[in-house]
Design an enzyme around this catalytic site. Sequence first.
Site, PDB file in Angstrom:
ATOM      1  CE  LYS A   1      -3.420   2.314   2.680  1.00  0.00           C
ATOM      2  NZ  LYS A   1      -4.347   2.288   4.106  1.00  0.00           N
TER       3      LYS A   1
ATOM      4  CB  SER B   1      -7.656   2.585   6.269  1.00  0.00           C
ATOM      5  OG  SER B   1      -8.061   4.064   6.213  1.00  0.00           O
TER       6      SER B   1
ATOM      7  CB  SER C   1      -7.031   4.926   2.959  1.00  0.00           C
ATOM      8  OG  SER C   1      -6.147   4.372   3.930  1.00  0.00           O
TER       9      SER C   1
END
Length: 498
Positions: free
Chosen positions: A76, A176, A152
């Site tokens: 990520k 997230s 996210s």
Amino acid sequence: MSLADDYIIVDATALADLVRQRHVSPAELVETAIARLEQVEPKLAGMAEWTRDQARRAARGPVVDAPFAGVPFLLKDNMHVAAGLPYHNGSRIWRGWVPPQDSEMVRRFKAAGLIILGSTKVPELSLTPVTEPRHLGRANNPWALDRTTGGSSGGSSAHVAARSVPMAHATDGGGSIRIPASCCGLFGLKPTRGRTPNGPYTGEGWHGAAIGHAVTRSVRDSARLLDAIAGPDLGAPYGIAPPAGSFAEAAAMPPGRLRIAFSSATPNGAAVDPECRIAVESTARLCAELGHHVEEAVPSVPEDYFSWFLIVFLAAVSQEFAFAEEMTGTRARRTDVEESTWLCRELGRGFSAAELSVALERLHRATRQIAGFFENYDLLLTPALASPPVRHGELHPRGLEATLQVLAARLGVGRYLRYGPLLRQAAERAFRFMPFSPIWNITGQPAASLPLHWTPDGLPVGVQAVARFGQEDLLFSFAAQMERARPWSHRLPAGILD
């Protein structure tokens, strides 16, 4: 079956076993993963950066004795960084910064044998529960391309759900990991505060709220990965005692008879979609059938809890701008970011040190109150979200609110908006979608989203399970029991597999 067929069916543990037994080489796995990524990426748009050449070189090296030797992985684009991989965090304010060394988390990923194929998209500065950054473009949900992946960790979750990789890095500061896990039909565990490393680039994420781990397709992969990466890094501001045994062992053990509370009541009064209620209620019935003591109950959360969390969140946004400017040597400009991001920065700069300190103290006091609830229950079950994955753009400001955001950003009056309705409207819009997750970032307790329900039109709905501080082992044991009783790994997003 061909390797390509096996690759989209089995989990990371099974792939590592194939490598260990020499049925397949890391190079073959990496080429299969690259082909899969290239096949689905035009539809998903979940990648931020590619590292094909580096991955191929790593795959040609000697096979290491590690739990995930040769298994393809995605990183990520937030918080934990890889040497030589350009960092964005969804925003232009990080332009030009290329980390000179791996963060400790990434070093541990590599030591576990994982081979990184690239980084995945996040919303700008990883601030929103949907992955729709203006800078790099939105990521699409493989179950329905017109729906959000959540955020996210949206790019990571999209590609794990689409079987590009068996698991991927994710971080969680307000939900997230759990939000996109729910939206994409994955297992996503947020570990206990202090369980995994943040350094050396991050001291503590979002004043202790943010922590990293992964989204996975199986519970055992999540447990084995946490075994590989757990433990504080050098100089960490706090740590946590290791578990009595391994997390993988816990996932393989029955949990015993648990005291389980469940509730669909939101702490902020937000409405809950009927499918999310059905998900929790059917899971509660399943738990009772499996012999657990189950009753409807929920901890009391102070009315102003989300307002206090918002102060901490906004201060962290302002902090990120400061560090981005320091690391890149470039001053951030209003035109570099979305209007809402700039307003968050201005608002964060407008709060005093005293106000931030008071907000943190109030949240920590509330944590003591919430912890008392878990004296009577082993687990709490809630919806992971208040609705199934929403359509793209549904959480964006509209009409007068959008116009006022643009004007406020351009006129430089963002820090004064704390006294008006604009901040409240923006916060309510986000928290209506994700009212169940931020609480556990503040308390630091482990929480996971389990993919236990699908809507009639095929959208995944996660159920959140929360345990006491430090009890990931119990969460893994329970989650594995749920996985056996109501399997999910056979479900494939058919449209993206064509």
